[in-house]
Design a protein around this motif. Structure first.
Motif, short mmCIF file in Angstrom:
data_model
loop_
_atom_site.label_atom_id
_atom_site.label_comp_id
_atom_site.label_asym_id
_atom_site.label_seq_id
_atom_site.Cartn_x
_atom_site.Cartn_y
_atom_site.Cartn_z
N LEU A 18 33.65 42.78 44.91
CA LEU A 18 34.76 42.02 45.48
C LEU A 18 36.03 42.20 44.67
CD1 LEU A 18 33.06 38.63 46.47
CD2 LEU A 18 33.86 40.42 48.02
N GLY A 19 35.86 42.38 43.35
CA GLY A 19 37.02 42.58 42.48
C GLY A 19 37.79 43.86 42.79
N GLN A 20 37.17 44.76 43.53
CA GLN A 20 37.82 46.02 43.92
C GLN A 20 38.39 45.93 45.34
OE1 GLN A 20 35.27 49.52 42.76
NE2 GLN A 20 33.91 47.91 42.01
N THR A 21 38.41 44.73 45.91
CA THR A 21 38.96 44.51 47.25
C THR A 21 40.02 43.42 47.19
OG1 THR A 21 37.52 42.69 47.99
CG2 THR A 21 36.63 44.94 48.15
N GLU A 22 40.64 43.14 48.34
CA GLU A 22 41.61 42.04 48.46
C GLU A 22 40.95 40.78 49.03
OE1 GLU A 22 45.10 42.43 47.75
OE2 GLU A 22 44.33 44.23 46.79
N LEU A 23 39.64 40.80 49.18
CA LEU A 23 38.95 39.69 49.85
C LEU A 23 38.93 38.44 48.98
CD1 LEU A 23 35.92 41.77 51.17
CD2 LEU A 23 37.69 40.72 52.61
N ALA A 24 39.15 37.30 49.63
CA ALA A 24 39.05 36.01 48.95
C ALA A 24 37.75 35.33 49.37
CB ALA A 24 40.24 35.13 49.32
N VAL A 25 36.85 35.16 48.43
CA VAL A 25 35.54 34.56 48.70
C VAL A 25 35.32 33.42 47.71
CG1 VAL A 25 33.04 35.00 48.75
CG2 VAL A 25 34.62 36.76 49.56
N THR A 26 35.02 32.24 48.23
CA THR A 26 34.81 31.08 47.36
C THR A 26 33.46 31.19 46.64
OG1 THR A 26 33.66 29.72 49.01
CG2 THR A 26 36.08 29.66 49.04
N PRO A 27 33.28 30.46 45.52
CA PRO A 27 31.99 30.47 44.84
C PRO A 27 30.83 30.06 45.75
CG PRO A 27 33.65 29.50 43.41
CD PRO A 27 34.31 29.72 44.75
N GLU A 28 31.07 29.08 46.62
CA GLU A 28 30.01 28.64 47.54
C GLU A 28 29.65 29.75 48.53
OE1 GLU A 28 29.03 25.15 50.85
OE2 GLU A 28 31.08 25.45 50.15
N GLN A 29 30.66 30.43 49.04
CA GLN A 29 30.41 31.54 49.97
C GLN A 29 29.68 32.68 49.26
OE1 GLN A 29 34.40 32.30 51.30
NE2 GLN A 29 34.40 30.62 52.79
N ALA A 30 30.09 32.98 48.03
CA ALA A 30 29.42 34.04 47.25
C ALA A 30 27.95 33.70 47.06
CB ALA A 30 30.11 34.22 45.91
N ASP A 31 27.66 32.43 46.80
CA ASP A 31 26.28 32.00 46.61
C ASP A 31 25.47 32.21 47.89
OD1 ASP A 31 24.88 30.96 44.31
OD2 ASP A 31 24.36 29.24 45.58
N LYS A 32 26.08 31.93 49.05
CA LYS A 32 25.38 32.13 50.32
C LYS A 32 25.15 33.62 50.59
CE LYS A 32 26.81 27.88 52.64
NZ LYS A 32 27.59 27.25 53.72
N LEU A 33 26.10 34.46 50.21
CA LEU A 33 25.93 35.91 50.40
C LEU A 33 24.78 36.43 49.54
CD1 LEU A 33 29.71 36.87 50.42
CD2 LEU A 33 28.16 37.06 52.38
N VAL A 34 24.67 35.91 48.33
CA VAL A 34 23.56 36.31 47.45
C VAL A 34 22.23 35.84 48.04
CG1 VAL A 34 22.50 35.88 45.19
CG2 VAL A 34 24.93 36.46 45.33
N THR A 35 22.20 34.60 48.53
CA THR A 35 20.97 34.09 49.15
C THR A 35 20.60 34.91 50.37
OG1 THR A 35 21.50 31.86 48.37
CG2 THR A 35 19.87 32.04 50.13
#
Length: 215
Positions: A18-35
């Motif tokens: 994500l650090g190599q993109t312009e995307l804004a992802v919240t910590p809660e959303q990141a946690d759901k993506l990992v799950t």
């Protein structure tokens, strides 16, 4: 590898990508993506939902590959046709909670997986539908008809012709720029835009082809 170790590894992989993109992802959303990835890995062993076997590889090739479409979504209501295990629909729904997504597939095992994920993650903006696309007739049309896995643009626009609203768009995720396919578009359709997509640490071209009704 323990569950906690894998979770941490997936989390750090996601943040690096994500650090190599312009995307804004919240910590809660990141946690759901990992799950989502851990569930996909677990179910994949029994149900063969994807040919990608490694969870860390899934993060780039499936999750971030889906997320990079997000800046190009216009409207509120989307359908992901031939969604497979929910790609790109589930990742897009996670980071776009104010938009509605219908995820359509004809295979029961895929829809069961998606419904389980929706329940586990508490997603309120996803409806999973088991149907062939030509048999699915929603009362409300869509702002965007998404596809990541259709064989050709021609098949997509013919089988899904009844799905977009008057100002709706077809959004096809492609590899190489589909020059020949675009030349054979039916007369009632027109190319709107082609967006080159950059998926960090993935080889090969990626393009988002946006098609509209010709005026």
């Amino acid at each position: 590898m323990s569950n906690n170790t894998m979770h941490d590894k997936l989390q750090s992989t996601l943040q690096r990508l994500l650090g190599q993109t312009e995307l804004a992802v919240t910590p809660e959303q990141a946690d759901k993506l990992v799950t989502l990835v851990t569930l996909l890995d677990k179910w994949n062993k029994a149900f063969n939902l994807t040919s990608v076997r490694e969870p860390v590889a899934m993060m780039g090739r499936h999750i971030v590959d889906s997320l990079v479409v997000s800046p190009h979504l216009q409207g509120e209501r989307f359908i992901d046709v031939g969604t497979g295990p929910g790609l790109p629909g589930l990742p897009l729904a996670i980071i776009n909670p104010d938009r509605q997504f219908v995820l359509l597939d004809s295979l029961g095992k895929r829809i069961r997986f998606i419904r389980m994920v929706v329940h586990q993650l508490g997603l309120t903006n996803v409806e999973a539908v088991q149907s062939r696309v030509e048999d699915f007739n929603p009362e409300q049309k869509f702002d965007g008809v998404l596809s990541r896995a259709f064989a050709s643009l021609d098949d997509m626009v013919s089988w899904c012709a009844h799905l977009p609203g008057p100002d709706g768009r077809f959004l096809a995720l492609k590899g190489q720029y589909p020059e020949q396919e675009l030349q054979s578009l039916p007369a009632h359709l027109a190319l709107d835009r082609v967006y080159p997509l950059t998926v960090p640490e993935q080889e090969g071209d990626r393009h988002l082809v946006v098609i509209k009704l010709a005026r």
